[in-house]
Design a protein around this motif. Structure first.
Motif, PDB file in Angstrom:
ATOM      1  N   ALA A  10       0.829  -1.205   0.000  1.00 42.63           N
ATOM      2  CA  ALA A  10       0.000   0.000   0.000  1.00 42.63           C
ATOM      3  C   ALA A  10       0.867   1.259   0.000  1.00 42.63           C
ATOM      4  N   ILE A  11       1.878   1.287   0.841  1.00 40.55           N
ATOM      5  CA  ILE A  11       2.757   2.461   0.914  1.00 40.55           C
ATOM      6  C   ILE A  11       3.537   2.627  -0.389  1.00 40.55           C
ATOM      7  N   PHE A  12       3.995   1.521  -0.967  1.00 41.01           N
ATOM      8  CA  PHE A  12       4.708   1.590  -2.245  1.00 41.01           C
ATOM      9  C   PHE A  12       3.808   2.169  -3.338  1.00 41.01           C
ATOM     10  N   SER A  13       2.566   1.703  -3.410  1.00 36.56           N
ATOM     11  CA  SER A  13       1.631   2.199  -4.424  1.00 36.56           C
ATOM     12  C   SER A  13       1.345   3.686  -4.229  1.00 36.56           C
ATOM     13  N   LEU A  14       1.173   4.094  -2.981  1.00 39.66           N
ATOM     14  CA  LEU A  14       0.957   5.516  -2.704  1.00 39.66           C
ATOM     15  C   LEU A  14       2.180   6.347  -3.069  1.00 39.66           C
ATOM     16  N   THR A  15       3.357   5.801  -2.829  1.00 42.21           N
ATOM     17  CA  THR A  15       4.597   6.493  -3.180  1.00 42.21           C
ATOM     18  C   THR A  15       4.672   6.734  -4.683  1.00 42.21           C
ATOM     19  N   LEU A  16       4.239   5.762  -5.479  1.00 43.14           N
ATOM     20  CA  LEU A  16       4.240   5.929  -6.937  1.00 43.14           C
ATOM     21  C   LEU A  16       3.290   7.051  -7.364  1.00 43.14           C
ATOM     22  N   VAL A  17       2.147   7.154  -6.705  1.00 47.76           N
ATOM     23  CA  VAL A  17       1.200   8.224  -7.028  1.00 47.76           C
ATOM     24  C   VAL A  17       1.790   9.576  -6.615  1.00 47.76           C
ATOM     25  N   VAL A  18       2.418   9.625  -5.447  1.00 49.20           N
ATOM     26  CA  VAL A  18       3.062  10.870  -4.994  1.00 49.20           C
ATOM     27  C   VAL A  18       4.152  11.283  -5.981  1.00 49.20           C
ATOM     28  N   PHE A  19       4.933  10.331  -6.459  1.00 51.52           N
ATOM     29  CA  PHE A  19       5.979  10.630  -7.440  1.00 51.52           C
ATOM     30  C   PHE A  19       5.373  11.196  -8.722  1.00 51.52           C
ATOM     31  N   ALA A  20       4.249  10.634  -9.159  1.00 53.63           N
ATOM     32  CA  ALA A  20       3.571  11.135 -10.367  1.00 53.63           C
ATOM     33  C   ALA A  20       3.100  12.577 -10.166  1.00 53.63           C
ATOM     34  N   VAL A  21       2.563  12.866  -8.995  1.00 55.08           N
ATOM     35  CA  VAL A  21       2.099  14.230  -8.716  1.00 55.08           C
ATOM     36  C   VAL A  21       3.287  15.186  -8.654  1.00 55.08           C
ATOM     37  N   LEU A  22       4.404  14.745  -8.093  1.00 59.54           N
ATOM     38  CA  LEU A  22       5.611  15.583  -8.060  1.00 59.54           C
ATOM     39  C   LEU A  22       6.116  15.868  -9.476  1.00 59.54           C
ATOM     40  N   LEU A  23       6.100  14.861 -10.337  1.00 66.61           N
ATOM     41  CA  LEU A  23       6.484  15.084 -11.740  1.00 66.61           C
ATOM     42  C   LEU A  23       5.545  16.087 -12.409  1.00 66.61           C
ATOM     43  N   GLN A  24       4.286  15.997 -12.073  1.00 67.76           N
ATOM     44  CA  GLN A  24       3.288  16.900 -12.640  1.00 67.76           C
ATOM     45  C   GLN A  24       3.522  18.330 -12.145  1.00 67.76           C
ATOM     46  N   GLN A  25       3.763  18.487 -10.865  1.00 71.87           N
ATOM     47  CA  GLN A  25       3.896  19.824 -10.278  1.00 71.87           C
ATOM     48  C   GLN A  25       5.257  20.457 -10.530  1.00 71.87           C
ATOM     49  N   ALA A  26       6.333  19.681 -10.356  1.00 72.00           N
ATOM     50  CA  ALA A  26       7.685  20.236 -10.459  1.00 72.00           C
ATOM     51  C   ALA A  26       8.322  20.009 -11.821  1.00 72.00           C
ATOM     52  N   GLY A  27       7.917  18.967 -12.509  1.00 75.96           N
ATOM     53  CA  GLY A  27       8.499  18.650 -13.808  1.00 75.96           C
ATOM     54  C   GLY A  27       9.822  17.911 -13.664  1.00 75.96           C
ATOM     55  N   TYR A  28      10.424  17.630 -14.800  1.00 72.67           N
ATOM     56  CA  TYR A  28      11.705  16.922 -14.856  1.00 72.67           C
ATOM     57  C   TYR A  28      12.418  17.406 -16.102  1.00 72.67           C
ATOM     58  N   LYS A  29      13.658  17.793 -15.960  1.00 73.33           N
ATOM     59  CA  LYS A  29      14.445  18.350 -17.074  1.00 73.33           C
ATOM     60  C   LYS A  29      13.709  19.514 -17.752  1.00 73.33           C
ATOM     61  N   ASN A  30      13.145  20.376 -16.921  1.00 73.66           N
ATOM     62  CA  ASN A  30      12.418  21.563 -17.383  1.00 73.66           C
ATOM     63  C   ASN A  30      11.218  21.251 -18.268  1.00 73.66           C
ATOM     64  N   VAL A  31      10.637  20.067 -18.089  1.00 70.54           N
ATOM     65  CA  VAL A  31       9.441  19.681 -18.837  1.00 70.54           C
ATOM     66  C   VAL A  31       8.342  19.345 -17.833  1.00 70.54           C
ATOM     67  N   SER A  32       7.177  19.918 -18.027  1.00 69.04           N
ATOM     68  CA  SER A  32       6.042  19.631 -17.163  1.00 69.04           C
ATOM     69  C   SER A  32       5.388  18.319 -17.614  1.00 69.04           C
ATOM     70  N   PHE A  33       5.159  17.427 -16.702  1.00 70.94           N
ATOM     71  CA  PHE A  33       4.550  16.130 -16.995  1.00 70.94           C
ATOM     72  C   PHE A  33       3.056  16.217 -16.690  1.00 70.94           C
ATOM     73  N   LEU A  34       2.299  16.824 -17.598  1.00 73.47           N
ATOM     74  CA  LEU A  34       0.855  16.916 -17.404  1.00 73.47           C
ATOM     75  C   LEU A  34       0.229  15.533 -17.595  1.00 73.47           C
ATOM     76  N   PRO A  35      -0.654  15.138 -16.687  1.00 80.39           N
ATOM     77  CA  PRO A  35      -1.237  13.794 -16.812  1.00 80.39           C
ATOM     78  C   PRO A  35      -2.276  13.737 -17.924  1.00 80.39           C
ATOM     79  N   CYS A  36      -2.198  12.674 -18.696  1.00 78.04           N
ATOM     80  CA  CYS A  36      -3.191  12.435 -19.738  1.00 78.04           C
ATOM     81  C   CYS A  36      -4.306  11.577 -19.133  1.00 78.04           C
ATOM     82  N   PRO A  37      -5.382  11.335 -19.864  1.00 82.37           N
ATOM     83  CA  PRO A  37      -6.461  10.497 -19.327  1.00 82.37           C
ATOM     84  C   PRO A  37      -5.985   9.109 -18.886  1.00 82.37           C
ATOM     85  N   LEU A  38      -5.079   8.502 -19.660  1.00 84.16           N
ATOM     86  CA  LEU A  38      -4.594   7.177 -19.284  1.00 84.16           C
ATOM     87  C   LEU A  38      -3.729   7.249 -18.027  1.00 84.16           C
ATOM     88  N   CYS A  39      -3.007   8.347 -17.857  1.00 81.89           N
ATOM     89  CA  CYS A  39      -2.207   8.538 -16.640  1.00 81.89           C
ATOM     90  C   CYS A  39      -3.112   8.617 -15.415  1.00 81.89           C
TER      91      CYS A  39
END
Length: 162
Positions: A10-39
């Motif tokens: 459960a904690i691992f799965s939540l960590t993956l979701v938190v990581f996805a939200v961090l990618l969405q909010q902060a980005g990576y390599k100056n690229v914003s990772f906006l979630p698509c419907p499948l995401c």
């Protein structure tokens, strides 16, 4: 499966979701990772696994039921991630307009928690790879790992105390 194992999943799965939200909010390599419907649907799959495993750890009399729900969430997530990985390798299949986005964004969850459930990106967008894999490929990998763990432990006999 033990309570500790359920909590770990459960904690691992939540960590993956938190990581996805961090990618969405902060980005990576100056690229914003906006979630698509499948995401967004993959996030729901990981949250389904997490919630089910938390419930299986807490309500031991319904452990098999919640384990089954976690297993179904992993199958759902793997199917969605597999579709997105396929779309990434076949970008000509995407028209750029995803009708699923409108449908997902109309849900109450997307309106109440847009930072978690609002779909804004394109499913076939090539974003920077993280350790050599695209985010949907990582998602598919983790869904498959969790699916294998949940499947093998579902059929494993519980040790009985004598």
């Amino acid at each position: 499966m033990s309570r500790t194992q359920y909590l770990s999943i459960a904690i691992f799965s939540l960590t993956l979701v938190v990581f996805a939200v961090l990618l969405q909010q902060a980005g990576y390599k100056n690229v914003s990772f906006l979630p698509c419907p499948l995401c967004v649907l993959q996030r729901i799959g990981f949250l389904g696994i997490a919630i089910s495993c938390f419930l299986a750890a807490g309500l031991t009399s319904f452990k098999k039921l919640f384990h089954s729900i976690a297993l179904l969430s992993a199958v759902f997530g793997a199917a969605i991630a597999g579709k997105q990985v396929w779309l990434l390798s076949h970008p000509e299949s995407s028209c750029g307009i995803d009708p699923l986005e409108v449908w997902i964004n109309q849900f109450q969850l997307a309106q109440a928690l847009p930072w978690l459930f609002k779909a804004d990106g394109l499913c076939s967008a090539k974003l920077p790879a993280i350790f050599g894999l695209q985010v949907p490929e990582w998602s598919l990998l983790w869904f498959c790992v969790l699916l294998l763990i949940l499947t093998f432990t579902f059929f494993k006999k519980a040790k009985t105390k004598v």
